[in-house]
Design an enzyme around this catalytic site. Structure first.
Site, short mmCIF file in Angstrom:
data_model
loop_
_atom_site.label_atom_id
_atom_site.label_comp_id
_atom_site.label_asym_id
_atom_site.label_seq_id
_atom_site.Cartn_x
_atom_site.Cartn_y
_atom_site.Cartn_z
N ALA A 287 0.84 -1.20 0.00
CA ALA A 287 0.00 0.00 0.00
C ALA A 287 0.87 1.25 0.00
CB ALA A 287 -0.92 0.00 1.21
N PRO A 288 0.48 2.28 -0.73
CA PRO A 288 1.26 3.52 -0.74
C PRO A 288 1.25 4.19 0.63
CG PRO A 288 -0.84 3.84 -1.87
CD PRO A 288 -0.72 2.38 -1.59
N GLY A 289 2.31 4.95 0.90
CA GLY A 289 2.41 5.63 2.19
C GLY A 289 3.63 5.17 2.96
N ASP A 343 -14.02 1.18 9.86
CA ASP A 343 -14.46 -0.17 10.22
C ASP A 343 -13.41 -1.17 9.74
OD1 ASP A 343 -16.02 -2.23 11.13
OD2 ASP A 343 -17.34 -2.26 9.39
#
Length: 538
Positions: A287-289, A343
């Protein structure tokens, strides 16, 4: 009747009974009772499955015969799609590691209209009064004629003379959550359906219309993944869901089932939606980041979902254990998320096709999460993970959309205030731990250091005795001590952050704000959280 179908029927009646209590809680302004109903419903599925599994001997069961009998016994049940998920849950406990018996597609949705249709032959105010008359409202609506006129005046500018609605459909059972009650419907023209929701409040013992939501985005936020579930009585969930999806076509069915408290079925549909996405040949990529010190996070290309796996070793700055991290995610699942906490769905023994993994992502998973990852033939098995809705990390959004920086920072400041009002301290408040949705809302999604406000002591920084004291790394602290004044050093970086957070949200850097939030939480005072803009309120 076999024990699984018999137990499901009893469970479903209990679910309806709990849901039906919501209207009385709303009428009595029993907000804690309404939240308790939601928590009890959330926990009931696992309780019932556990009790049933304990009473059965899985090794002696004739599963093919049970499966066939279950299908026949519940083929006409109004909640038959939930029944299949219930059967899968029992099977998974007794036959771990095996494929689920039902994929959720065995039954077609029930072709039943769960709504009332009203013709648009009268003036709009008369039609809106008919809507209020037809709904199963929890208490009498005072000045109903005035309320109908107000609704008509708000709605009229949305209607085109060339494409005027032919009729109106409304779900007559309200949706309850927190201190709100909502009627949901649509205006049907020849070419499109215009969604709407009427928000009602219990104002000092009288029912009052508070707002009219009339855009898809308004309803999408109302039913968003960062909010707690609704309580809405519906004997036929699939018909209710079909109606809601007609209003919010871009929202996954899994998310809508979750929004109505059908968590286990929503989780089952996450798997079905994942299988559909994999058929389009997407890849699992990191995942990017900024990489997390506790969780390794990856996503499937083209899918708005991330998978979070706990690492075997955490960064030096982290003092939590894996067990504490899991419990914090469980806390959020049970807590009122007030529109500011994402969630999550928890999975055990989740199998993903090995061929769809990017090589670097696979290498990081197998190296940093080895105790929770193993390869079996063509599959990668995750013994434990969480999934969440994918958002743009806030630190990335601030760089990508400079023209929106101040709006995002305002959303961030309000998110911190809302989370505190809900009795939660986020812990790690760095921008990388918050996401920005397509609606521009800022949502907290990293729960590694989250805790109830009651677990924290908020203190003012002691005055410096000498000029060089400000160079010291930390003041004298005890476990659980937090100094809000220090938040400025890592949050108010840059002119925009100084102007928005440092000035407009200056109270966040004072222990007084957090101590007051603590007192409200201890007194069990519930805040008002409106899932719609102030401009829409009457």
């Amino acid at each position: 009747m076999d024990p699984i179908s018999q137990t499901f029927r009893a469970y479903w009646q209990d679910f309806l009974h709990l849901t039906a209590k919501a209207s009385q809680c709303f009428a009595d302004a029993d907000w804690h009772g309404l939240q308790q109903l939601s928590r009890v419903r959330f926990e009931r599925h696992d309780q019932v499955v556990h009790e049933l599994v304990t009473s059965l001997n899985g090794s002696l069961l004739d599963w093919p015969r049970l499966k066939a009998g279950f299908l026949q016994a519940l083929s006409q049940h109004p909640a038959r799609e939930l029944a299949l998920t219930f059967f899968n849950s029992v099977y998974a406990r007794l036959q771990p590691g095996e494929d689920r018996p039902f994929n959720g597609r065995e039954f077609a949705p029930i072709a039943l209209a769960p709504y009332l249709r009203l013709p648009m032959k009268q003036d709009l105010a008369a039609v809106m009064e008919a809507v209020l008359d037809s709904a199963n409202l929890p208490m009498a609506l005072k000045y109903k004629g005035n309320a109908a006129t107000q609704l008509a005046q708000r709605l009229a500018p949305m209607l085109s003379r060339s494409d005027y609605p032919l009729h109106l459909d409304v779900l007559t059972e309200p949706f309850y959550r927190n201190k709100g009650c909502y009627l949901v419907g649509r205006l049907n023209t020849d070419h499109l359906a215009i969604p709407f929701a009427i928000a009602l409040l219990n104002h000092r013992g009288q029912l009052k219309v508070d707002a009219l939501l009339f855009q898809k985005d308004h309803l999408s936020v109302l039913f968003g993944f960062a909010r707690s579930d609704f309580l809405s009585l519906s004997p036929t969930p699939s018909a209710q869901l079909d109606f809601l999806r007609s209003l919010m076509p871009h929202k996954p069915a899994s998310e809508l089932y979750n929004a109505l408290g059908y968590y286990k079925h929503g989780k089952s549909l996450v798997i079905s939606e994942l299988e559909d996405a994999l058929a389009r040949q997407g890849r699992f990529i990191t995942a990017p980041g900024i990489a997390g010190l506790v969780m390794m996070v990856f996503t499937l290309e083209g899918q708005d979902q991330v998978f979070k796996v706990i690492r075997d070793r955490f960064g030096d700055s982290k003092s939590v254990t894996a067990e504490q991290v899991v419990e914090r995610y469980h806390l959020v699942q049970r807590h009122d998320r007030v529109g500011r906490m994402a969630d999550t769905q928890e999975f055990v023994d989740l199998r993903l096709p090995l061929s769809h993994f990017d090589s670097d992502t696979l290498a990081e998973l197998t190296q940093s999460c080895a105790s929770r990852v193993r390869i079996e033939g063509d599959w990668l098995l995750l013994s434990h993970c969480f999934t969440e809705r994918r958002m743009t990390p806030m630190n990335i959004a601030l760089g990508q959309w400079p023209e929106r920086r101040r709006d995002i920072l305002r959303e961030y400041g309000q998110a911190l205030k809302d989370i505190a009002t809900a009795g939660i301290f986020p812990g790690d408040m760095l921008f990388k731990n918050f996401g920005v949705t397509r609606h521009g809302r800022v949502i907290f999604y990293d729960y590694d250091e989250l805790c109830p406000l009651s677990d924290v002591t908020f203190r003012a920084l002691p005055p410096a005795q000498y000029d060089q004291d400000h160079l010291c790394s930390e003041p004298s602290v005890c476990p659980g001590d937090v100094f809000p004044e220090e938040f400025r050093y890592f949050l108010c970086v840059g002119d925009d952050a100084k102007a928005v957070l440092g000035e407009e949200f200056a109270e966040l850097f004072s222990p007084d704000f957090w101590q007051q939030a603590q007192q409200q939480a201890q007194a069990q005072q519930l805040g008002d959280f409106f899932p719609y803009p102030k401009a829409l309120r009457f």
